[in-house]
Write a protein that holds these residues in place. Structure first.
Motif, PDB file in Angstrom:
ATOM      1  N   PRO A  11       0.807  -1.229   0.000  1.00 43.88           N
ATOM      2  CA  PRO A  11       0.000   0.000   0.000  1.00 43.88           C
ATOM      3  C   PRO A  11       0.840   1.280   0.000  1.00 43.88           C
ATOM      4  O   PRO A  11       0.411   2.293  -0.546  1.00 43.88           O
ATOM      5  CB  PRO A  11      -0.829  -0.130   1.281  1.00 43.88           C
ATOM      6  N   ASP A  12       2.040   1.225   0.544  1.00 45.72           N
ATOM      7  CA  ASP A  12       2.906   2.407   0.553  1.00 45.72           C
ATOM      8  C   ASP A  12       3.375   2.802  -0.848  1.00 45.72           C
ATOM      9  O   ASP A  12       3.844   3.918  -1.050  1.00 45.72           O
ATOM     10  CB  ASP A  12       4.137   2.165   1.428  1.00 45.72           C
ATOM     11  N   ASP A  13       3.259   1.899  -1.806  1.00 47.30           N
ATOM     12  CA  ASP A  13       3.710   2.154  -3.179  1.00 47.30           C
ATOM     13  C   ASP A  13       2.643   2.787  -4.073  1.00 47.30           C
ATOM     14  O   ASP A  13       2.946   3.161  -5.209  1.00 47.30           O
ATOM     15  CB  ASP A  13       4.141   0.837  -3.845  1.00 47.30           C
ATOM     16  N   LEU A  14       1.419   2.876  -3.612  1.00 45.76           N
ATOM     17  CA  LEU A  14       0.311   3.226  -4.503  1.00 45.76           C
ATOM     18  C   LEU A  14       0.483   4.555  -5.217  1.00 45.76           C
ATOM     19  O   LEU A  14       0.287   4.638  -6.430  1.00 45.76           O
ATOM     20  CB  LEU A  14      -1.019   3.199  -3.747  1.00 45.76           C
ATOM     21  N   ASP A  15       0.828   5.600  -4.503  1.00 45.33           N
ATOM     22  CA  ASP A  15       0.953   6.908  -5.152  1.00 45.33           C
ATOM     23  C   ASP A  15       2.064   6.901  -6.203  1.00 45.33           C
ATOM     24  O   ASP A  15       1.895   7.441  -7.297  1.00 45.33           O
ATOM     25  CB  ASP A  15       1.202   8.005  -4.116  1.00 45.33           C
ATOM     26  N   SER A  16       3.187   6.267  -5.889  1.00 44.11           N
ATOM     27  CA  SER A  16       4.284   6.243  -6.864  1.00 44.11           C
ATOM     28  C   SER A  16       3.928   5.377  -8.068  1.00 44.11           C
ATOM     29  O   SER A  16       4.319   5.697  -9.196  1.00 44.11           O
ATOM     30  CB  SER A  16       5.595   5.785  -6.215  1.00 44.11           C
ATOM     31  N   VAL A  17       3.175   4.300  -7.860  1.00 42.48           N
ATOM     32  CA  VAL A  17       2.746   3.458  -8.986  1.00 42.48           C
ATOM     33  C   VAL A  17       1.809   4.243  -9.904  1.00 42.48           C
ATOM     34  O   VAL A  17       1.963   4.223 -11.128  1.00 42.48           O
ATOM     35  CB  VAL A  17       2.077   2.159  -8.496  1.00 42.48           C
ATOM     36  N   LEU A  18       0.855   4.943  -9.331  1.00 45.57           N
ATOM     37  CA  LEU A  18      -0.077   5.734 -10.146  1.00 45.57           C
ATOM     38  C   LEU A  18       0.669   6.810 -10.937  1.00 45.57           C
ATOM     39  O   LEU A  18       0.379   7.034 -12.118  1.00 45.57           O
ATOM     40  CB  LEU A  18      -1.165   6.338  -9.272  1.00 45.57           C
ATOM     41  N   ALA A  19       1.640   7.457 -10.315  1.00 49.71           N
ATOM     42  CA  ALA A  19       2.449   8.460 -11.027  1.00 49.71           C
ATOM     43  C   ALA A  19       3.288   7.788 -12.113  1.00 49.71           C
ATOM     44  O   ALA A  19       3.413   8.325 -13.221  1.00 49.71           O
ATOM     45  CB  ALA A  19       3.350   9.203 -10.034  1.00 49.71           C
ATOM     46  N   PHE A  20       3.819   6.614 -11.827  1.00 52.10           N
ATOM     47  CA  PHE A  20       4.614   5.868 -12.802  1.00 52.10           C
ATOM     48  C   PHE A  20       3.782   5.542 -14.036  1.00 52.10           C
ATOM     49  O   PHE A  20       4.237   5.705 -15.163  1.00 52.10           O
ATOM     50  CB  PHE A  20       5.167   4.592 -12.156  1.00 52.10           C
TER      51      PHE A  20
END
Length: 144
Positions: A11-20
């Motif tokens: 869950p900590d990766d969600l914002d960076s994944v969406l930006a990626f």
């Protein structure tokens, strides 16, 4: 890539994944938002695989298994890391996951007009299945 590492997203990766995905993925999906990816991780915690190199995300793939079918979505590689084996490594990790879960065949959602993706999928041993067509019905007004 010697330092390439594949791991399941948290869950900590969600914002960076969406930006990626805004940089690396072709097109958009109705589920390309925080709620959609949170539901994915809650339902199938190991499904979203990240390829990382030097602390940065180099690629992603969603390797979802519903107990019947193995589905691949969101294979995306950052433009600066393409043609270096990132997609191949992600697909190998997805296929290992599917095999461990008892999956028998993987299928992928690939945009018809994304010719460079077609070449990548073919190089990984996948072939277009012309006998079937995907049928869709949006379930919300926000459907794209």
């Amino acid at each position: 890539m010697d330092d390439l590492r594949i791991r399941a997203a948290t869950p900590d990766d969600l914002d960076s994944v969406l930006a990626f995905w805004k940089v690396a993925a072709e097109g958009t999906s109705i589920s390309d938002d925080r709620d959609g990816v949170e539901r994915l991780l809650a339902r199938d915690p190991g499904a979203l695989l990240l390829a990382e190199t030097g602390g940065d995300t180099a690629g992603t793939v969603i390797a979802g298994f519903d107990g019947w079918r193995c589905h691949l979505y969101r294979l995306a590689v950052h433009p600066g890391h393409r043609r270096r084996g990132v997609a191949r490594a992600l697909l190998a990790a997805a296929e290992e996951r599917f095999t461990a879960l008892g999956g028998r065949r993987a299928d992928a959602m690939v945009l018809t007009g994304n010719e460079s993706a077609h070449r990548a999928w073919e190089a990984a041993g996948y072939a277009a299945e012309e006998r079937w067509r995907r049928w869709v019905k949006p379930l919300t007004d926000a459907a794209v």
